[in-house]
Structure formats: structure tokens, C-alpha cells
Write a protein that holds these residues in place. Sequence first.
Motif, PDB file in Angstrom:
ATOM      1  N   THR A  55       0.840  -1.271  -0.043  1.00 37.75           N
ATOM      2  CA  THR A  55       0.205   0.057  -0.163  1.00 37.75           C
ATOM      3  C   THR A  55       0.683   1.147  -0.046  1.00 37.75           C
ATOM      4  N   GLY A  56       2.036   1.170   0.582  1.00 36.65           N
ATOM      5  CA  GLY A  56       2.804   2.408   0.586  1.00 36.65           C
ATOM      6  C   GLY A  56       2.589   2.992   1.932  1.00 36.65           C
ATOM      7  N   ARG A  57       1.809   2.753   2.781  1.00 36.97           N
ATOM      8  CA  ARG A  57       1.781   3.185   4.243  1.00 36.97           C
ATOM      9  C   ARG A  57       1.987   2.380   5.188  1.00 36.97           C
ATOM     10  N   PRO A  58       2.098   2.735   6.568  1.00 38.31           N
ATOM     11  CA  PRO A  58       2.316   1.838   7.499  1.00 38.31           C
ATOM     12  C   PRO A  58       1.202   0.722   7.687  1.00 38.31           C
ATOM     13  N   GLY A  59       1.614  -0.492   7.919  1.00 33.13           N
ATOM     14  CA  GLY A  59       1.057  -1.595   8.356  1.00 33.13           C
ATOM     15  C   GLY A  59       0.746  -1.474   9.757  1.00 33.13           C
ATOM     16  N   ARG A  60      -0.762  -1.809  10.218  1.00 26.96           N
ATOM     17  CA  ARG A  60      -0.605  -1.492  11.700  1.00 26.96           C
ATOM     18  C   ARG A  60      -1.526  -2.561  12.375  1.00 26.96           C
ATOM     19  N   ASN A  61      -1.155  -2.875  13.678  1.00 23.68           N
ATOM     20  CA  ASN A  61      -1.909  -3.960  14.433  1.00 23.68           C
ATOM     21  C   ASN A  61      -3.139  -3.447  15.210  1.00 23.68           C
ATOM     22  N   LEU A  62      -3.879  -4.355  15.329  1.00 21.95           N
ATOM     23  CA  LEU A  62      -5.148  -4.038  16.168  1.00 21.95           C
ATOM     24  C   LEU A  62      -4.979  -5.125  17.072  1.00 21.95           C
ATOM     25  N   ASP A  63      -4.836  -5.142  18.485  1.00 19.27           N
ATOM     26  CA  ASP A  63      -4.717  -6.188  19.542  1.00 19.27           C
ATOM     27  C   ASP A  63      -5.246  -5.588  20.990  1.00 19.27           C
ATOM     28  N   PRO A  64      -6.507  -6.138  21.020  1.00 23.97           N
ATOM     29  CA  PRO A  64      -7.196  -5.931  22.320  1.00 23.97           C
ATOM     30  C   PRO A  64      -6.354  -6.158  23.479  1.00 23.97           C
ATOM     31  N   VAL A  65      -5.675  -7.060  23.380  1.00 21.98           N
ATOM     32  CA  VAL A  65      -5.094  -7.568  24.755  1.00 21.98           C
ATOM     33  C   VAL A  65      -3.924  -6.690  24.987  1.00 21.98           C
ATOM     34  N   GLY A 109     -11.947 -16.001  24.016  1.00 20.68           N
ATOM     35  CA  GLY A 109     -11.874 -15.408  22.580  1.00 20.68           C
ATOM     36  C   GLY A 109     -11.261 -14.049  22.371  1.00 20.68           C
ATOM     37  N   VAL A 110     -10.859 -13.435  23.663  1.00 18.82           N
ATOM     38  CA  VAL A 110     -10.296 -12.200  23.882  1.00 18.82           C
ATOM     39  C   VAL A 110      -9.151 -12.068  22.596  1.00 18.82           C
ATOM     40  N   GLY A 111      -8.981 -11.152  21.765  1.00 21.47           N
ATOM     41  CA  GLY A 111      -8.047 -10.930  21.019  1.00 21.47           C
ATOM     42  C   GLY A 111      -8.089 -11.497  19.867  1.00 21.47           C
ATOM     43  N   SER A 112      -9.258 -12.554  19.381  1.00 24.53           N
ATOM     44  CA  SER A 112      -9.317 -13.004  18.405  1.00 24.53           C
ATOM     45  C   SER A 112      -9.742 -12.073  17.219  1.00 24.53           C
ATOM     46  N   THR A 113      -9.637 -12.566  15.868  1.00 26.88           N
ATOM     47  CA  THR A 113     -10.283 -12.028  14.727  1.00 26.88           C
ATOM     48  C   THR A 113     -11.842 -11.546  14.770  1.00 26.88           C
ATOM     49  N   ALA A 114     -12.671 -12.468  15.600  1.00 24.86           N
ATOM     50  CA  ALA A 114     -14.087 -12.088  15.707  1.00 24.86           C
ATOM     51  C   ALA A 114     -14.064 -11.065  16.688  1.00 24.86           C
ATOM     52  N   HIS A 115     -13.166 -10.972  17.684  1.00 23.30           N
ATOM     53  CA  HIS A 115     -13.400  -9.929  18.968  1.00 23.30           C
ATOM     54  C   HIS A 115     -13.127  -8.616  18.230  1.00 23.30           C
ATOM     55  N   VAL A 116     -12.057  -8.459  17.279  1.00 21.38           N
ATOM     56  CA  VAL A 116     -11.619  -7.511  16.638  1.00 21.38           C
ATOM     57  C   VAL A 116     -12.662  -6.786  15.684  1.00 21.38           C
ATOM     58  N   ALA A 117     -13.211  -7.858  14.993  1.00 20.88           N
ATOM     59  CA  ALA A 117     -14.310  -7.421  14.033  1.00 20.88           C
ATOM     60  C   ALA A 117     -15.644  -6.883  14.754  1.00 20.88           C
ATOM     61  N   LYS A 118     -16.132  -7.269  15.930  1.00 23.38           N
ATOM     62  CA  LYS A 118     -16.892  -6.671  16.452  1.00 23.38           C
ATOM     63  C   LYS A 118     -16.610  -5.290  16.999  1.00 23.38           C
ATOM     64  N   LEU A 119     -15.353  -5.155  17.623  1.00 29.93           N
ATOM     65  CA  LEU A 119     -14.856  -4.011  17.873  1.00 29.93           C
ATOM     66  C   LEU A 119     -15.158  -2.894  16.931  1.00 29.93           C
ATOM     67  N   ILE A 120     -14.766  -3.110  15.838  1.00 25.74           N
ATOM     68  CA  ILE A 120     -14.893  -2.237  14.716  1.00 25.74           C
ATOM     69  C   ILE A 120     -16.069  -2.178  13.697  1.00 25.74           C
ATOM     70  N   THR A 121     -16.950  -3.323  14.163  1.00 26.76           N
ATOM     71  CA  THR A 121     -18.277  -3.635  13.306  1.00 26.76           C
ATOM     72  C   THR A 121     -17.838  -3.524  11.861  1.00 26.76           C
ATOM     73  N   ALA A 122     -17.180  -4.578  11.423  1.00 27.61           N
ATOM     74  CA  ALA A 122     -16.494  -4.802  10.123  1.00 27.61           C
ATOM     75  C   ALA A 122     -17.140  -6.091   9.583  1.00 27.61           C
ATOM     76  N   PRO A 123     -17.666  -6.365   8.592  1.00 34.24           N
ATOM     77  CA  PRO A 123     -17.838  -7.593   7.838  1.00 34.24           C
ATOM     78  C   PRO A 123     -16.732  -8.306   7.643  1.00 34.24           C
ATOM     79  N   VAL A 124     -16.856  -9.532   7.515  1.00 31.15           N
ATOM     80  CA  VAL A 124     -15.864 -10.576   7.405  1.00 31.15           C
ATOM     81  C   VAL A 124     -16.099 -11.253   6.154  1.00 31.15           C
ATOM     82  N   ILE A 125     -14.749 -11.525   5.516  1.00 35.07           N
ATOM     83  CA  ILE A 125     -14.721 -12.394   4.419  1.00 35.07           C
ATOM     84  C   ILE A 125     -13.926 -13.603   4.943  1.00 35.07           C
ATOM     85  N   LEU A 126     -14.464 -14.719   4.778  1.00 33.12           N
ATOM     86  CA  LEU A 126     -13.751 -15.814   5.089  1.00 33.12           C
ATOM     87  C   LEU A 126     -12.860 -16.379   3.941  1.00 33.12           C
TER      88      LEU A 126
END
Length: 852
Positions: free
Chosen positions: A69-79, A120-137
Motif C-alpha cells: 500500500t505504501g503506508r504503514p501496516g498496523r496492528n489491532l490487538d485488544p490484549v 476469545g479475547v484478542g481473536s479476529t472475531a473480537h476485533v471484527a465486533k469492536l470495529i463493526t466490520a463485515p468478514v470475508i472468510l
Amino acid sequence: MPPADPFDDTGAADGWALPRLVIAAAASSAGKTTVTTGLLAALTARGVRAAGFKVGPDFIDPGYHALATGRPGRNLDPVMVGEERVAPLFAHGFVTPEPADIAVVEGVMGLFDGRLRTGGVGSTAHVAKLITAPVILVVDGAGSSRTAAAAALGLAAFDPQVRVAGVIVNRVASPAHGAELAQVFQEAGMPVLGVVPRDARVSAPSRHLGLVPASERAESAHTIAALAQHVDAHVDLDAVLELAASAPPLHARPWDPAAEVAPVPGRPRIAVFGGRAFTFRYAETTELLDAAGCDVVEVDPLTDAALPDNVAGLYIGGGFPEVHAADLSANAPLRDAVARAIGAGVPTVAECAGQLYLGEHLDGHPMVGALPASARMTPRLTLGYRHAQASEATLVADGRSDAVWGHEFHRTHTLPGAGEHPAWAWNDRVEGFSLDPAEIGEPTLHSSYLHVHWAGTPLAAQRFADAAARYVRRAGQGASPEGDASASSTHRTTTLPSAPDGGIDLHHHGDRDIAAGLIDLAVNVQTTGPAPWLTDVIAATTATLGAYPSTDAAVAAIADAHGVDPAMVLPTAGGAEAFALIARALPLAHPLVVHPQFTEPEAALRAAGRAVQRWLLPVDAHAGTPPLGELPSWADALFVGNPTNPTGWLHRRNDLLEAGQGRILVVDEAFMDAAHEAESLIAPSMPGRLVLRSLSKTWGLAGLRVGYVVGDPALVAALAAVQPPWPLSSPALAATVAVLSPQARAQASTWYAQVDADRAYLVSALEAHGFPVVHGSAPFVLIDTSRVGAHSLRPGLAKRGFAVRRAESFPGLSPTWIRIRVPDPETTDTFVAALASLAEEAAASTVGERTR
């Protein structure tokens, strides 16, 4: 036109429209990184401003996102940062450095897999709910069809708050296979956004901690471009954009680093280590330092020979220094500059790889020496979250605040693992170092295996910036990192010449330790010269010296002695020539040398310009031969001694064969006749293997340089192609034929039976006097003299008439080890008495010092 800011005041009440989606899977290795990076690259190639994120603490995947992307990659880690910060950090990454059009979040492990025993704290599902984002499997199509749809439907139904909105089927074997899978998902009512076939061009190589970082792969940009084309051809990008746009408004303003820290005076300059060796750093770390008024500059320790001018702080994060240990060690000017800066009190934070760099040695390579510890690679992976507390004030913690969440991720072991003042403590374990090397009354060096996300612990950034500002004030009063750091009595550094071997004398051999008048226990040649009958054989060749020598008879004798095809044999001028031929002739991109061992193979590889890495085995006089362990997959050639010089370890044949699978295996069997051929790798078929033998040690032929290689005919032919004509003299070739006769080999076996008895007598005598010995199967022993003190006993032994082999020129050994050739029992008694006398003198001296 600049992109519009999505966070204008009009959305304050109802939230802000941020197109976003999460890429998840049922388990690891389904292809989340490939699909996420491919989507980011394909969208960017279309002119869409895409921002990449990664769930969890991983550093490597965001590197690929950044490259795409040419921009910083970032982490989303609730833990690590707390779930309340996840949405603000996501929003911050969406608009920094400029607003994006879409955000793609790569998940971690399986969709619902988080920290153990937390639901499931810190899981993909946890983060998806925190940012209310749709999921592609991402569905791994390899080896599955209808079952894949059943698994996807189960994931979609598991948590109603997680919106699984579609699938991308990855790694399909053929168009028919892809069509079958697409139909199954359509019948199940699950939208299919893409069907991606296998393509070896778009895979990233793995390493002992996961994928190889993008910054270390010269071909990464080409791989990303190929991946963009691959995903664009097989994924409906318009449908992806439409799905991302369906995400509901986000009710979170961007995280603001300026609101987390207070600016410090003096604009202190912080050198942040980067480049290929130090790729692990959260983007928010430098953003917090910027917000605190620091001037952040990057240093590449593989290319930069000096620190920036007026440096007031060092941040050395994670990465793979063990892969680049030789090159990091070779950059002696920078190592020395870092050591002097730390010794002068420049505030320094080192996490994981940074700790390895600041230690004394890493896999035998000298490092900075600012920490009283050394590290080595191990087969054991240490991985997991840690809830850590600072028991006293450190550079990054005040000792009173609540515990922080951090993450460990390494395959190295540091000894000792903690100092008197540790950096952190958790679960009754102390870890790392909190030191005051300049003796200014406060800790300025913080080192630990623990990675901490400073966005979740902004106090760490503030304390570091404050300390840097204080250093600026002190420097204005005359202090300088370029000053004489030796004034600090606690500073420990290693200043070595800038040499590719890291300062270790790889060309040191036992003959350099002998001197006139000393009993020679340093050189492993068993006799002072050849036996009379062998002398006669050699002398008889003088009449033929007018003719060029032929190796035919020697090749036949070697082949007959070992029961191999003559095409598998190459006579050489000792092991030294054999190693030089291997280094020159074979395609060795990533050779790995097992240490401690004979240093000639590494010296030859370095002389040929090979980028050598070391695999350091622990030497313990109270343990047997250590296992080779899980060797790194990136090594394309493995060099090991058997029995090993100087330890005498005898590795099992099956262990060596397993370690050599998939790479060239070179085994130095110079002392195998002393081990009575036990565990030898010479066999009628030796694919991918070479064994080196020496005839000098047993028969007193060091002056003739007599040896040979046995192995894979193709590899042997490659060595022969670069070997100079007539490498062995007629006397050497005649000696080779003579000592490989059945009668001579039987005589050698009798000699070594006596050596076995003499070694047992020597070991018993040494251990009776409190000197541990590494038990081995060679005509020498390695002795631990550390109980006498930290210095070598060689000078004291020389005064008592004995020459012994120094051990510090073997990577991984200190001067407190000495190696001696197994002598006769009478000499053993005299030698052990001298050693015991030295120990008594040292003990008396210590008592005298204590009473004064």
C-alpha cells in the motif's frame, strides 16, 4: 485534490463512514496473508487508497501490507492495548498519513481463536465486533469441496454478532475444482467473491518465526506485483469494495498520540534501529515519540557505521538478528559507538532482538557487550502474551502502575535471562535487565524479550522521552556519547576489529600454542612422525619425483577401504583444501556451521565470500552430546564435525541424516578412526552428503597434508572441477595407499583402543580434582576450569611446562575452557598435579584478597 477527511463534524452524532472489512479463516495457513496482501496490492494498483491492518501482535504480515500500500501496516490487538483503544487506533490508521478509501484487516489464526481461557479475547472475531466490520472468510480449497462450505456455514452461525458476508476460496487445484467449490457455496447461500488458484510465484518463504519479513526479501516488490495481478484476475474487487462500504458507521474518533504524551524540551534525537535485521516495530511507537517532541531518525546496523550526531536515545526493537549475526558483528564501528553511547548514559530501550544485539555474543558472534549476557538459537519456540509488572522504577515504567500486557516471540535463549534489577516480572519469573551503566542514579538501559505496544502503555513513551530530554541537558554540560565510556566501572563492551569473522581468530590452530621446552598437549597429531615402516614407504617415492603424481592408486585404496564407488572419492591436501574446494565450488547461499567445532570450514566459507551463519550448541561438562535441534529451514548447507573438535561429541548417524534433509550436508570426520568408525556417514550411497577425512592425526603426517573427501558423486565432481592439478605429492599419495591397507587400519584400531583407556584415566583424574570434562569419543578432552576463575590457565600451565589448546578461538567457548590431547598415564599424573596446583594458588589468592 487531497482526499477528504472522513472525520468532519457532520458525523459526530451518527458515526463516520469508513469502508472496511476483515479477512478471516477457519485456521492458520489458509492463505489470509496472501489474500489480504493481494487485495491491498490490487486495490492500490487500481488507484484505491487502501490501508492494511493485522489482528494481534504479529510484525511480519504488516510489513507485507506496507509494501502493498505504501503506508504503514498496523496492528489491532485488544490484549496489548485494551479493547477501548482498538476502534480509535483503527480510525487513526485509516486517516494516517492520509485518509484511505478502504481498510482491509487481516485476522489471526482461526476466526474465533484468541488468548486461551478468555472466551476469545484478542481473536479476529473480537476485533471484527469492536470495529463493526463485515468478514470475508478465506477458505482453503486444497483437499476439500462440500465440507469447506459446511465449515464456513458453521463459522457464520457461531456468533450472530459477527457478520460473515462472503468467502474467497484459495488454493484451488484446477478450474473444475474451483467451479465445484463456487457452486457449493452458492447453493449454501454464501456469496463467493473470488476463487484463487495456486500459484508458486506469490508465496512468501517461511522462517523459524513465520514468514520472512518483506524488507528482507529482495524480490518482495516483484512478488507483490505478481500477487496483485493474481488476485485482480480471480477476485471481484468491485464486490469487495461494495461489501466494505456496507460496514455501519464507526462511532470512534481517531487515536491521537499528542493526547497521550506531553512534549519534552530540547528536541532529543532518537535513533531507531531498522533495516533488514530490525523489522519489528509498531508504527505508533515512533508516532508517540514524535508527539513527545523527539527527532526520530532511523539507523540500519547492517550499513551504517556510526550513530547520528547528537543522539540522545536508542530504540532497538525486534527482528531477526540471529539471521544477520555475522554482519551485525562485522560492523564493529557501530557496535563500539552503541556501547560508548550506552556507557555514557544515552537512554536505550531494547526489545527481544535488541536485547540479543546488546549482549556479549549471539551464536558465538561478538555483539555490543552492553549487557552481561549472551544468546544463542534454540529449537524451542517461546510464544505468548505476558502480563508483566515492573517491581521498581525503570526507563519505561514507574514501578507503581498497573501491570502491562506484552508479547514474547522468539527461538533464542539468553543466559542469564535477567539481571539483579530485571526489566519485568510475571508468573514468579523475572526477565530482562534494567541498568544504570553510566552510574547517574537512574536506570537508562531497559532490555527484555517482551514486546510492548506503547499505544496501550503511553507512559513508556513518556518516560523514554523524558529521559532523552534529561540526557540532552546533561550533554550540554559536557557529557557525550562519544566520550570515554571506560570511566563507568559498570560498563562492559567488546571492541573488536572490523572483520567478517566478528573478531574471533578462525585461523588459530593448536600449533600456535606450543613453544620450545613445553610438553605438547595442544596439537592432536598422535605421533611426532610416521612409523618406521611408513617412513620407508614415503622415502621410496623419492626415486619417482621426476614424474607428475597420479591419484589413481590412492582413489582405489580409499574406495576399497570404505566400500564405495571410486567416483565418490577425491584425495585432498588435508581437510583445509577440502573445505576451500567446497566453499568455492558448491552453490551455498545460506550455509550454517554448527559450533563449537573446528573453525576451518567457517574460515574457508568466509574467504570465499559466503554469508555464514552459526548454530551454537550449549557446552555443558555435566551433559552428554546435545541434540542438533530443529535447524532453520533457510539453511541450504550444514557443516558439522563428528566427532566434534574440541568437544569430542559423537552425533548419531540418524540425527545427522535427519538434520541434512533438503540441504547439502558436510561432515568433518577427521577423528572418526579414533571413534572406531561409530556413526560414520560414509556409505555406498550418499546423496547430498560429503564426508571429509584426515590421515594426518593418526599417522603423524601433518607435514604431508593428507586427506580425502567421500560423498555424492555429483558434488565430488564439482569439487574436482576447481581443484588445482596435482594437489597431492607422490609421497602423500603413497602414504595414503599405505595407511589404508587392512594391516595398517588394524594397527590404528589397536592404538585407539589404548587411547580409549588413557582417556578414561585422564578423565577420572581430572574429575577427582574437581575439573569437569566434556565426555566425548576423540583423542582429546575439553576441560572446564571456570572454578579457578574467569581467566585462562594456559599461562600458568606453560610456566609448569605444558602447552594446551586455547578454547576462546572456538565460537561459543570462553577462555576458562582448555583442550588437551590425551597423553599417557604418566604425563596425565604430572599434568593434573600442575592443574590442581594452579587451583590451590587461585583459592589461596582469593582468601588473601578477602582478608585484606
